[in-house]
Design a protein around this motif. Structure first.
Motif, PDB file in Angstrom:
ATOM      1  N   ARG A 134      -4.431   8.660  -7.475  1.00 23.53           N
ATOM      2  CA  ARG A 134      -2.968   8.923  -7.746  1.00 23.53           C
ATOM      3  C   ARG A 134      -3.068   9.544  -9.312  1.00 23.53           C
ATOM      4  N   HIS A 135      -2.296  10.636  -9.424  1.00 21.01           N
ATOM      5  CA  HIS A 135      -2.170  10.957 -10.999  1.00 21.01           C
ATOM      6  C   HIS A 135      -0.848  10.958 -11.346  1.00 21.01           C
ATOM      7  N   LEU A 163       0.766  -1.148   0.081  1.00 21.19           N
ATOM      8  CA  LEU A 163      -0.033   0.064   0.194  1.00 21.19           C
ATOM      9  C   LEU A 163       0.814   1.251  -0.108  1.00 21.19           C
ATOM     10  N   PHE A 164       1.776   1.454   0.874  1.00 25.79           N
ATOM     11  CA  PHE A 164       2.761   2.476   0.939  1.00 25.79           C
ATOM     12  C   PHE A 164       3.434   2.575  -0.393  1.00 25.79           C
ATOM     13  N   TRP A 165       3.862   1.504  -0.983  1.00 26.14           N
ATOM     14  CA  TRP A 165       4.639   1.760  -2.308  1.00 26.14           C
ATOM     15  C   TRP A 165       3.657   2.368  -3.328  1.00 26.14           C
ATOM     16  N   TYR A 166       2.507   1.848  -3.328  1.00 24.83           N
ATOM     17  CA  TYR A 166       1.496   2.116  -4.188  1.00 24.83           C
ATOM     18  C   TYR A 166       1.218   3.779  -4.301  1.00 24.83           C
ATOM     19  N   TRP A 167       1.161   4.294  -2.939  1.00 26.05           N
ATOM     20  CA  TRP A 167       0.926   5.859  -2.843  1.00 26.05           C
ATOM     21  C   TRP A 167       2.294   6.502  -3.066  1.00 26.05           C
ATOM     22  N   LEU A 168       3.304   5.889  -2.821  1.00 25.76           N
ATOM     23  CA  LEU A 168       4.717   6.759  -3.121  1.00 25.76           C
ATOM     24  C   LEU A 168       5.038   6.649  -4.449  1.00 25.76           C
ATOM     25  N   SER A 169       4.584   5.573  -5.358  1.00 22.40           N
ATOM     26  CA  SER A 169       5.307   5.419  -6.626  1.00 22.40           C
ATOM     27  C   SER A 169       5.079   6.692  -7.483  1.00 22.40           C
ATOM     28  N   PRO A 170       6.021   7.102  -8.371  1.00 26.11           N
ATOM     29  CA  PRO A 170       7.238   5.968  -8.935  1.00 26.11           C
ATOM     30  C   PRO A 170       8.298   6.065  -7.862  1.00 26.11           C
ATOM     31  N   GLY A 171       9.304   4.922  -7.853  1.00 23.31           N
ATOM     32  CA  GLY A 171      10.449   4.809  -7.241  1.00 23.31           C
ATOM     33  C   GLY A 171      10.479   4.617  -5.500  1.00 23.31           C
ATOM     34  N   ALA A 172       9.082   3.927  -5.442  1.00 27.06           N
ATOM     35  CA  ALA A 172       9.061   3.625  -3.853  1.00 27.06           C
ATOM     36  C   ALA A 172      10.165   2.695  -3.537  1.00 27.06           C
ATOM     37  N   GLU A 173      10.690   1.815  -4.334  1.00 27.75           N
ATOM     38  CA  GLU A 173      11.828   0.844  -4.189  1.00 27.75           C
ATOM     39  C   GLU A 173      12.990   1.287  -3.874  1.00 27.75           C
ATOM     40  N   VAL A 217       0.689  13.224  -4.096  1.00 29.33           N
ATOM     41  CA  VAL A 217       1.137  12.099  -3.195  1.00 29.33           C
ATOM     42  C   VAL A 217       0.484  12.189  -1.819  1.00 29.33           C
ATOM     43  N   ALA A 218       0.516  13.342  -1.146  1.00 30.16           N
ATOM     44  CA  ALA A 218      -0.152  13.783   0.094  1.00 30.16           C
ATOM     45  C   ALA A 218      -1.755  13.487   0.011  1.00 30.16           C
ATOM     46  N   ASP A 219      -2.233  14.044  -0.962  1.00 28.45           N
ATOM     47  CA  ASP A 219      -3.836  13.816  -1.119  1.00 28.45           C
ATOM     48  C   ASP A 219      -4.271  12.474  -1.497  1.00 28.45           C
ATOM     49  N   ALA A 220      -3.116  11.480  -2.044  1.00 30.77           N
ATOM     50  CA  ALA A 220      -3.843  10.139  -2.399  1.00 30.77           C
ATOM     51  C   ALA A 220      -3.634   9.398  -1.038  1.00 30.77           C
ATOM     52  N   LEU A 221      -2.317   9.882  -0.199  1.00 28.10           N
ATOM     53  CA  LEU A 221      -2.354   9.161   1.010  1.00 28.10           C
ATOM     54  C   LEU A 221      -3.439   9.256   1.828  1.00 28.10           C
ATOM     55  N   LYS A 222      -3.930  10.475   1.877  1.00 29.33           N
ATOM     56  CA  LYS A 222      -5.171  10.862   2.747  1.00 29.33           C
ATOM     57  C   LYS A 222      -6.669  10.356   2.221  1.00 29.33           C
ATOM     58  N   CYS A 223      -6.198   9.841   1.055  1.00 32.14           N
ATOM     59  CA  CYS A 223      -7.576   9.116  -0.007  1.00 32.14           C
ATOM     60  C   CYS A 223      -8.631  10.531  -0.346  1.00 32.14           C
ATOM     61  N   ARG A 224      -7.924  11.523  -0.438  1.00 26.83           N
ATOM     62  CA  ARG A 224      -8.833  12.578  -1.041  1.00 26.83           C
ATOM     63  C   ARG A 224      -8.914  12.596  -2.616  1.00 26.83           C
ATOM     64  N   THR A 225      -8.009  12.003  -3.224  1.00 26.75           N
ATOM     65  CA  THR A 225      -8.102  11.939  -4.638  1.00 26.75           C
ATOM     66  C   THR A 225      -7.177  10.373  -5.083  1.00 26.75           C
TER      67      THR A 225
END
Length: 432
Positions: A178-179, A71-81, A168-176
């Motif tokens: 990912r773009h 889940l965290f990698w999904y929100w932080l992509s690209p480059g979470a790895e 990233v911040a808005d996706a983490l808070k489930c407001r929007t």
């Protein structure tokens, strides 16, 4: 008429009960879709075990083996790895961490000067009803551009950084949702600009990975957390006008205000670690190797202070106060820089505006910290009317926002579990 009366009462009182009900439902749905895992401290283990376990050398795994990582990698992509906070222990993490420390190490007067210059260059200074997080993000984009490139940030690049970090911040808070186009646009710019970076970047990374390292560490995490920390401090000052007036000219009081704000609203909600070996506890029990341990910062700091919900910058001690993590287990790399620069930025804002708010203040600030900003030494026009409108708007926005978070959050948790970015990355790594 009875039915109409009941419906009317429910409709009028929606802001007071629906958001909390939706949040509870969202938590249950997330647990059902994402699965429940982990040993929560405090919770499954007593609060007294928090530092003991967090400081243990075996609590060193970050991503591998934790379903939460998908889940965290999904929100932080690209480059979470290759995000510093999600790298596994080893030579790559060590090199990336050293590089980050080098780039963030500077004299206090230099950090203060950069912060002041960033406010002057990027703070719009709008009066009226504003959202502090949105006003502050350009400031921190400017600041970290100067840290990384040692040069002022062109406005179009600053907009690019803000668009990516805010997404990233808005996706983490489930407001929007990912773009990814906004994020990849910044990745491309950073890759093309690597030759302008005066620092030695990690040699174990290729060009695209170096760009993603800069994007994840400096232009996402640093920008978002610095903007939210500053917004929390200013939001709390807006709720306490007398302290705000004094803190504008009293540096020591402002330091205490920052400490007290981060005690009440820690930047980290829950940090998780994966145990690489068994952790023996002094009561004869043990945490098995491969366990996911979740450290709940808010509950830990709340347990150390009986009157946790009371804002008091004059309090003499703050037990369990660890605003930047534990020193022996991946503390925030900006632990020395962040308090100084947040203080500088807040001080500069207070010289320009008087802030007031009637909006809700929570740790996640999904409302982006709405305030009434009035230029210093002026009287606000229709002050009471605007503050009443702000209160009503915030409460009703919370209704729509909670429903949006329920729908989008459920979808993103499901999508992250479907993609399994972290799990597949390590499977490919093992195969190679």
């Amino acid at each position: 008429m009875i039915v109409l009366l009941v419906v009317s009462i429910c409709a009028v009182t929606l802001p007071y009960w629906l958001p909390a009900a939706v949040i509870a439902l969202r938590i249950r749905l997330f647990a059902r879709i994402n699965g429940t895992e982990g040993i929560v401290i405090p919770g499954d283990l007593d609060v007294s075990r928090f530092m003991e376990v967090y400081s243990h050398p075996a609590a060193d795994g970050r991503s591998r083996g934790a379903a939460l990582s998908d889940l965290f990698w999904y929100w932080l992509s690209p480059g979470a790895e290759i995000h510093q906070e999600h790298l596994e222990p080893g030579p790559l993490y060590d090199e990336v961490a050293r590089c980050t420390r080098r780039m963030l190490t500077m004299p206090s007067h230099t950090a203060d000067r950069l912060a002041v210059e960033s406010v002057e260059a990027a703070y719009h200074g709008r009066a009226g009803l504003v959202r502090l997080r949105d006003e502050l993000m350009p400031v921190w984009a400017e600041f970290y551009h100067r840290v990384v490139f040692r040069a002022p940030c062109p406005p179009e690049v600053r907009d690019m950084i803000v668009a990516s970090a805010a997404d990233v911040a808005d996706a983490l808070k489930c407001r929007t949702l990912r773009h990814m186009d906004r994020r990849l646009r910044l990745t491309g710019h950073l890759k093309a600009s690597l030759g302008e970076v005066p620092h030695v970047l990690p040699m174990l990374l290729d060009a695209r990975q170096r760009a993603l390292y800069l994007q994840g560490t400096f232009f996402t995490t640093a920008v978002v957390q610095s903007a939210e920390a500053s917004a929390h401090v200013l939001m709390e000052l807006a709720r306490h006008p007398e302290i705000q007036r004094r803190a504008a000219t009293d540096e020591k009081l402002l330091e205490h205000v920052i400490d007290e704000t981060l005690r009440m609203y820690p930047l980290f909600g829950i940090a998780h670690r994966v145990t690489s070996g068994e952790i023996a506890l002094d009561d004869g029990t043990a945490i098995p190797a491969g366990s996911v341990v979740c450290f709940d910062y808010l509950e830990y700091q709340r347990a150390g202070c009986p009157d946790h919900d009371r804002f008091d910058p004059y309090r003499r001690s703050r037990p369990n106060h660890i605003p930047f993590g534990v020193a022996v287990n991946r503390p925030c790399p900006a632990w020395h820089l962040a308090p100084l620069t947040v203080r500088s930025v807040v001080r500069e804002i207070l010289t320009r505006h008087t802030l007031e708010t009637t909006a809700a203040h929570t740790r996640a600030i999904p409302n982006r910290a709405p305030c009434l900003a009035t230029p210093s030494n002026t009287r606000p026009h229709l002050r009471r009317t605007k503050l009443l409108w702000l209160r009503l708007r915030d409460r009703w926005e919370d209704v729509g926002r909670s429903l949006t978070q329920l729908v989008l959050g459920t979808y993103m948790v499901w999508h992250a579990r479907h993609l399994r970015l972290c799990e597949r990355h390590f499977a490919q790594h093992d195969s190679a």
